[in-house]
Design a protein around this motif. Structure first.
Motif, PDB file in Angstrom:
ATOM      1  N   ASP A  71      -3.350  -6.023   2.538  1.00 59.74           N
ATOM      2  CA  ASP A  71      -4.013  -4.754   2.225  1.00 59.74           C
ATOM      3  C   ASP A  71      -3.390  -3.611   3.024  1.00 59.74           C
ATOM      4  O   ASP A  71      -3.169  -2.520   2.499  1.00 59.74           O
ATOM      5  CB  ASP A  71      -5.511  -4.830   2.512  1.00 59.74           C
ATOM      6  CG  ASP A  71      -6.237  -5.755   1.558  1.00 59.74           C
ATOM      7  OD1 ASP A  71      -5.760  -5.937   0.417  1.00 59.74           O
ATOM      8  OD2 ASP A  71      -7.282  -6.296   1.952  1.00 59.74           O
ATOM      9  N   GLN A 124      -0.311  -3.560   4.164  1.00 61.89           N
ATOM     10  CA  GLN A 124       1.031  -3.344   3.601  1.00 61.89           C
ATOM     11  C   GLN A 124       0.969  -2.465   2.359  1.00 61.89           C
ATOM     12  O   GLN A 124       1.807  -1.570   2.182  1.00 61.89           O
ATOM     13  CB  GLN A 124       1.690  -4.682   3.274  1.00 61.89           C
ATOM     14  CG  GLN A 124       2.053  -5.471   4.500  1.00 61.89           C
ATOM     15  CD  GLN A 124       2.592  -6.853   4.170  1.00 61.89           C
ATOM     16  OE1 GLN A 124       2.787  -7.195   3.007  1.00 61.89           O
ATOM     17  NE2 GLN A 124       2.842  -7.640   5.189  1.00 61.89           N
ATOM     18  N   ARG A 125      -0.034  -2.672   1.526  1.00 58.01           N
ATOM     19  CA  ARG A 125      -0.187  -1.836   0.325  1.00 58.01           C
ATOM     20  C   ARG A 125      -0.537  -0.393   0.688  1.00 58.01           C
ATOM     21  O   ARG A 125       0.013   0.550   0.119  1.00 58.01           O
ATOM     22  CB  ARG A 125      -1.232  -2.442  -0.611  1.00 58.01           C
ATOM     23  CG  ARG A 125      -0.691  -3.633  -1.401  1.00 58.01           C
ATOM     24  CD  ARG A 125      -1.695  -4.133  -2.422  1.00 58.01           C
ATOM     25  NE  ARG A 125      -2.787  -4.873  -1.787  1.00 58.01           N
ATOM     26  CZ  ARG A 125      -2.698  -6.128  -1.364  1.00 58.01           C
ATOM     27  NH1 ARG A 125      -1.586  -6.800  -1.501  1.00 58.01           N
ATOM     28  NH2 ARG A 125      -3.740  -6.721  -0.815  1.00 58.01           N
ATOM     29  N   ASP A 126      -1.443  -0.214   1.659  1.00 58.20           N
ATOM     30  CA  ASP A 126      -1.794   1.139   2.083  1.00 58.20           C
ATOM     31  C   ASP A 126      -0.578   1.847   2.681  1.00 58.20           C
ATOM     32  O   ASP A 126      -0.329   3.023   2.413  1.00 58.20           O
ATOM     33  CB  ASP A 126      -2.929   1.111   3.110  1.00 58.20           C
ATOM     34  CG  ASP A 126      -4.287   0.865   2.487  1.00 58.20           C
ATOM     35  OD1 ASP A 126      -4.383   0.748   1.242  1.00 58.20           O
ATOM     36  OD2 ASP A 126      -5.270   0.786   3.255  1.00 58.20           O
TER      37      ASP A 126
END
Length: 74
Positions: free
Chosen positions: A35, A37-39
């Motif tokens: 999560d 890494q996505r942000d």
């Protein structure tokens, strides 16, 4: 942003953790979080990495940097 996991069993890949403080340990855990890494990728793609962290991300991840972040190791 995926970490290199090819040497995950090699003791030498984790020797730096012997002397790492709690802040470094927390960073090692956080940077492996999907999560997060996505942000981070969304901020990077929006060219927001040089700006202050948006308040929702600051709250979500408990991050506030006094200076530019630098990698613990290269």
């Amino acid at each position: 942003m995926r970490p290199d996991t090819s040497r995950w069993r090699a003791d030498s890949a984790y020797e730096f953790m012997d002397d790492a403080g709690v802040d470094h340990l927390a960073w090692e855990c956080l940077r492996r979080n999907g999560d997060y890494q996505r942000d981070y990728a969304a901020l990077r793609n929006a060219s927001r990495l040089d700006n202050p962290l948006p308040e929702p991300a600051e709250r979500r991840w408990g991050l506030r940097f006094r200076r530019s972040a630098t990698p613990l190791r290269l």
